[in-house]
Design an enzyme around this catalytic site. Structure first.
Site, PDB file in Angstrom:
ATOM      1  N   GLY A  97     -15.007   4.644  12.115  1.00 14.05           N
ATOM      2  CA  GLY A  97     -13.595   4.891  12.403  1.00 14.05           C
ATOM      3  C   GLY A  97     -12.875   3.629  12.851  1.00 14.05           C
ATOM      4  N   THR A 119     -21.534  15.558  -0.242  1.00 17.56           N
ATOM      5  CA  THR A 119     -20.476  14.801  -0.903  1.00 17.56           C
ATOM      6  C   THR A 119     -19.489  14.379   0.172  1.00 17.56           C
ATOM      7  OG1 THR A 119     -20.697  15.942  -3.020  1.00 17.56           O
ATOM      8  CG2 THR A 119     -18.562  14.909  -2.561  1.00 17.56           C
ATOM      9  N   LEU A 120     -19.148  13.116   0.178  1.00 15.21           N
ATOM     10  CA  LEU A 120     -18.238  12.543   1.175  1.00 15.21           C
ATOM     11  C   LEU A 120     -16.893  12.256   0.533  1.00 15.21           C
ATOM     12  CD1 LEU A 120     -20.792   9.893   2.481  1.00 15.21           C
ATOM     13  CD2 LEU A 120     -20.343  12.163   3.458  1.00 15.21           C
ATOM     14  N   GLU A 121     -15.827  12.564   1.239  1.00 14.40           N
ATOM     15  CA  GLU A 121     -14.470  12.224   0.784  1.00 14.40           C
ATOM     16  C   GLU A 121     -14.024  11.040   1.638  1.00 14.40           C
ATOM     17  OE1 GLU A 121     -13.797  15.746   2.393  1.00 14.40           O
ATOM     18  OE2 GLU A 121     -14.780  16.849   0.805  1.00 14.40           O
ATOM     19  N   TYR A 151     -26.428  30.560   2.836  1.00 20.07           N
ATOM     20  CA  TYR A 151     -25.471  30.128   1.812  1.00 20.07           C
ATOM     21  C   TYR A 151     -26.033  30.364   0.418  1.00 20.07           C
ATOM     22  CZ  TYR A 151     -22.106  27.084  -0.557  1.00 20.07           C
ATOM     23  OH  TYR A 151     -21.133  26.592  -1.380  1.00 20.07           O
TER      24      TYR A 151
END
Length: 179
Positions: A97, A119-121, A151
């Site tokens: 950050g 999965t990373l955005e 899930y």
């Protein structure tokens, strides 16, 4: 209730949590420090919720790759994580950050029973060089309250995720494209 580092280690040893590869040195007081994988997908042009996302996949060079502002990058975690017992929350951390990197823009919840490479955005506030395998965030494990519902038993669209996934929202939009 959030698990402590020692509780994560004990749950991993008992087979209640999967972290692969696992390194006990990556445990912190209330989390596991996860790493960035080796590939990125760079989303091309305008995005349309009713159509598959066009992207270009690249390997992140060992010498690094510069993220640019205004571009959506999809990445993947180095570790595959999951648990039938605990829910997970994937977050960035103060270190990334402070570099102006938004590690995971949305969808931080990992449901019970979903064992995945996340999965990373990824977005950047200014140009910043990243490297494959660098520490990129923290993963926390939470004790759910109520009846467990895996899930994998719900037949949802990301059940078989193995790597970087683009949005499949178009599958839910009437008249949206189908691959």
């Amino acid at each position: 209730m959030i698990l402590t580092g020692p509780a994560i280690a004990a749950a991993h040893a008992a087979g209640e949590i999967t972290i692969d590869p696992y390194d006990p040195d990556r445990l912190s007081p209330n989390a596991y420090d996860w790493r960035l994988g080796t590939h990125l997908r760079i989303c091309d042009g305008d995005l349309d919720a009713a159509a598959p996302t066009s992207s270009t996949e690249i390997a992140i060079p060992r010498t690094g790759f510069v993220l640019k502002p205004g571009v959506l990058y999809l990445g993947v975690t180095h570790e595959k994580t999951g648990s039938e017992t605990y829910a997970q929350l994937l977050n960035g951390d103060r270190t990334t950050g402070a570099l102006g990197i938004w590690v995971h823009v949305s969808a931080p919840l990992g449901h019970q029973g979903h064992a995945i490479r996340w999965t990373l955005e990824i977005r950047a506030s200014q140009p910043v060089r990243i490297y494959p395998g660098m520490t990129f965030g923290k993963l926390v494990f939470l004790q759910p309250l109520g009846v467990a519902a895996s899930y994998q038993q719900h037949g949802l669209k990301y059940t078989a995720s193995q790597g970087i996934e683009t949005s499949r929202l178009y599958e839910e939009i009437p008249g949206g494209c189908r691959p």
